[in-house]
Design a protein around this motif. Structure first.
Motif, PDB file in Angstrom:
ATOM      1  N   TYR A  46      76.365  73.413  27.635  1.00 42.82           N
ATOM      2  CA  TYR A  46      75.779  73.514  28.972  1.00 42.82           C
ATOM      3  C   TYR A  46      75.042  72.223  29.322  1.00 42.82           C
ATOM      4  O   TYR A  46      73.814  72.160  29.265  1.00 42.82           O
ATOM      5  N   PRO A  47      75.744  71.176  29.692  1.00 47.02           N
ATOM      6  CA  PRO A  47      75.125  69.861  29.919  1.00 47.02           C
ATOM      7  C   PRO A  47      74.004  69.852  30.957  1.00 47.02           C
ATOM      8  O   PRO A  47      73.079  69.060  30.859  1.00 47.02           O
ATOM      9  N   GLN A  48      74.040  70.729  31.926  1.00 50.66           N
ATOM     10  CA  GLN A  48      73.035  70.750  32.985  1.00 50.66           C
ATOM     11  C   GLN A  48      71.775  71.532  32.600  1.00 50.66           C
ATOM     12  O   GLN A  48      70.870  71.688  33.420  1.00 50.66           O
ATOM     13  N   VAL A  49      71.688  71.998  31.362  1.00 51.01           N
ATOM     14  CA  VAL A  49      70.582  72.871  30.954  1.00 51.01           C
ATOM     15  C   VAL A  49      69.215  72.190  31.034  1.00 51.01           C
ATOM     16  O   VAL A  49      68.216  72.834  31.322  1.00 51.01           O
ATOM     17  N   GLY A  50      69.158  70.906  30.814  1.00 49.26           N
ATOM     18  CA  GLY A  50      67.884  70.188  30.854  1.00 49.26           C
ATOM     19  C   GLY A  50      67.442  69.884  32.266  1.00 49.26           C
ATOM     20  O   GLY A  50      68.247  69.824  33.201  1.00 49.26           O
ATOM     21  N   ALA A  51      66.148  69.675  32.421  1.00 49.68           N
ATOM     22  CA  ALA A  51      65.584  69.346  33.728  1.00 49.68           C
ATOM     23  C   ALA A  51      65.768  67.860  34.031  1.00 49.68           C
ATOM     24  O   ALA A  51      65.661  67.021  33.132  1.00 49.68           O
ATOM     25  N   PRO A  52      66.023  67.508  35.299  1.00 50.35           N
ATOM     26  CA  PRO A  52      66.119  66.094  35.669  1.00 50.35           C
ATOM     27  C   PRO A  52      64.794  65.371  35.428  1.00 50.35           C
ATOM     28  O   PRO A  52      63.725  65.963  35.549  1.00 50.35           O
ATOM     29  N   VAL A  53      64.884  64.084  35.082  1.00 50.85           N
ATOM     30  CA  VAL A  53      63.702  63.243  34.890  1.00 50.85           C
ATOM     31  C   VAL A  53      63.531  62.438  36.177  1.00 50.85           C
ATOM     32  O   VAL A  53      64.320  61.530  36.445  1.00 50.85           O
ATOM     33  N   TYR A  71      68.469  62.759  27.740  1.00 51.67           N
ATOM     34  CA  TYR A  71      69.906  62.474  27.717  1.00 51.67           C
ATOM     35  C   TYR A  71      70.434  62.218  29.114  1.00 51.67           C
ATOM     36  O   TYR A  71      69.753  62.441  30.106  1.00 51.67           O
ATOM     37  N   ARG A  72      71.654  61.736  29.148  1.00 50.84           N
ATOM     38  CA  ARG A  72      72.375  61.617  30.413  1.00 50.84           C
ATOM     39  C   ARG A  72      73.784  62.149  30.189  1.00 50.84           C
ATOM     40  O   ARG A  72      74.312  62.114  29.064  1.00 50.84           O
ATOM     41  N   ILE A  73      74.360  62.635  31.239  1.00 46.71           N
ATOM     42  CA  ILE A  73      75.702  63.206  31.172  1.00 46.71           C
ATOM     43  C   ILE A  73      76.691  62.150  31.613  1.00 46.71           C
ATOM     44  O   ILE A  73      76.635  61.665  32.744  1.00 46.71           O
ATOM     45  N   GLY A  74      77.575  61.756  30.711  1.00 47.68           N
ATOM     46  CA  GLY A  74      78.621  60.802  31.028  1.00 47.68           C
ATOM     47  C   GLY A  74      79.891  61.521  31.436  1.00 47.68           C
ATOM     48  O   GLY A  74      79.938  62.753  31.498  1.00 47.68           O
ATOM     49  N   ARG A  75      80.894  60.758  31.696  1.00 50.29           N
ATOM     50  CA  ARG A  75      82.172  61.337  32.112  1.00 50.29           C
ATOM     51  C   ARG A  75      82.779  62.185  31.002  1.00 50.29           C
ATOM     52  O   ARG A  75      83.257  63.290  31.251  1.00 50.29           O
ATOM     53  N   ASP A  76      82.754  61.657  29.761  1.00 48.50           N
ATOM     54  CA  ASP A  76      83.403  62.342  28.648  1.00 48.50           C
ATOM     55  C   ASP A  76      82.444  62.793  27.550  1.00 48.50           C
ATOM     56  O   ASP A  76      82.873  63.415  26.585  1.00 48.50           O
ATOM     57  N   ALA A  77      81.170  62.446  27.685  1.00 53.46           N
ATOM     58  CA  ALA A  77      80.225  62.770  26.619  1.00 53.46           C
ATOM     59  C   ALA A  77      78.809  62.830  27.159  1.00 53.46           C
ATOM     60  O   ALA A  77      78.509  62.294  28.230  1.00 53.46           O
ATOM     61  N   ILE A  78      77.952  63.455  26.393  1.00 52.80           N
ATOM     62  CA  ILE A  78      76.519  63.478  26.671  1.00 52.80           C
ATOM     63  C   ILE A  78      75.882  62.455  25.750  1.00 52.80           C
ATOM     64  O   ILE A  78      76.117  62.473  24.537  1.00 52.80           O
ATOM     65  N   MET A  79      75.105  61.548  26.319  1.00 48.77           N
ATOM     66  CA  MET A  79      74.463  60.503  25.534  1.00 48.77           C
ATOM     67  C   MET A  79      72.984  60.810  25.393  1.00 48.77           C
ATOM     68  O   MET A  79      72.252  60.811  26.388  1.00 48.77           O
ATOM     69  N   VAL A  80      72.547  61.087  24.157  1.00 45.85           N
ATOM     70  CA  VAL A  80      71.139  61.349  23.875  1.00 45.85           C
ATOM     71  C   VAL A  80      70.480  60.009  23.603  1.00 45.85           C
ATOM     72  O   VAL A  80      70.827  59.314  22.655  1.00 45.85           O
ATOM     73  N   SER A  81      69.529  59.638  24.468  1.00 50.45           N
ATOM     74  CA  SER A  81      68.879  58.339  24.319  1.00 50.45           C
ATOM     75  C   SER A  81      67.616  58.413  23.489  1.00 50.45           C
ATOM     76  O   SER A  81      67.229  57.437  22.851  1.00 50.45           O
ATOM     77  N   ASN A  82      66.963  59.582  23.494  1.00 54.73           N
ATOM     78  CA  ASN A  82      65.670  59.655  22.844  1.00 54.73           C
ATOM     79  C   ASN A  82      65.361  61.088  22.441  1.00 54.73           C
ATOM     80  O   ASN A  82      65.682  62.022  23.167  1.00 54.73           O
ATOM     81  N   ILE A  83      64.733  61.242  21.296  1.00 55.11           N
ATOM     82  CA  ILE A  83      64.193  62.524  20.858  1.00 55.11           C
ATOM     83  C   ILE A  83      62.768  62.240  20.409  1.00 55.11           C
ATOM     84  O   ILE A  83      62.536  61.311  19.637  1.00 55.11           O
ATOM     85  N   THR A  84      61.827  63.006  20.925  1.00 59.16           N
ATOM     86  CA  THR A  84      60.436  62.822  20.536  1.00 59.16           C
ATOM     87  C   THR A  84      59.771  64.177  20.348  1.00 59.16           C
ATOM     88  O   THR A  84      60.243  65.197  20.852  1.00 59.16           O
ATOM     89  N   HIS A  85      58.681  64.164  19.623  1.00 59.51           N
ATOM     90  CA  HIS A  85      57.823  65.333  19.540  1.00 59.51           C
ATOM     91  C   HIS A  85      56.973  65.320  20.806  1.00 59.51           C
ATOM     92  O   HIS A  85      56.556  64.255  21.262  1.00 59.51           O
ATOM     93  N   GLY A  86      56.710  66.466  21.376  1.00 55.61           N
ATOM     94  CA  GLY A  86      55.958  66.548  22.618  1.00 55.61           C
ATOM     95  C   GLY A  86      54.582  65.915  22.552  1.00 55.61           C
ATOM     96  O   GLY A  86      54.036  65.500  23.570  1.00 55.61           O
TER      97      GLY A  86
END
Length: 102
Positions: A46-53, A71-86
């Motif tokens: 579900y690529p759209q599950v996250g809230a827009p930044v 993350y951002r949704i690409g044409r063929d893949a989802i690119m996760v740019s960053n993961i952080t602890h809140g």
């Protein structure tokens, strides 16, 4: 289901976080990684599950427990740019290092 690609920063963060948590409690480290992996699987389905930044056009964020996956949704893949602890300071201005055509 879309393919999910982690940037080097995101992959490095997961490795560091696992090592840090493992030093205190290996079961907690395993649980945290399982929770993050579940979030990544949810993104794939579900690529759209996250809230827009609002400050970064095209980026979205998914909150998974105390972790934030950017993350951002690409044409063929989802690119996760960053993961952080809140509780950690986010680095939203960093590029994910992945070409737009990916």
């Amino acid at each position: 289901m879309m393919k999910v690609i982690l940037s080097k920063d995101a992959a490095d963060y997961l490795s560091h976080e696992y090592g840090y948590l493992s030093a205190f409690n290996s079961r907690a480290a395993d649980a945290a990684m399982a929770r993050i992996q579940g979030g990544i699987r949810r993104l794939a389905a579900y690529p759209q599950v996250g809230a827009p930044v609002p400050v970064l056009t095209g980026r979205r964020q998914l909150v998974v427990g105390p972790y934030i996956i950017t993350y951002r949704i690409g044409r063929d893949a989802i690119m996760v740019s960053n993961i952080t602890h809140g509780r950690q300071r986010e680095q939203l201005d960093r590029d994910d290092g992945l070409d737009e055509s990916d």
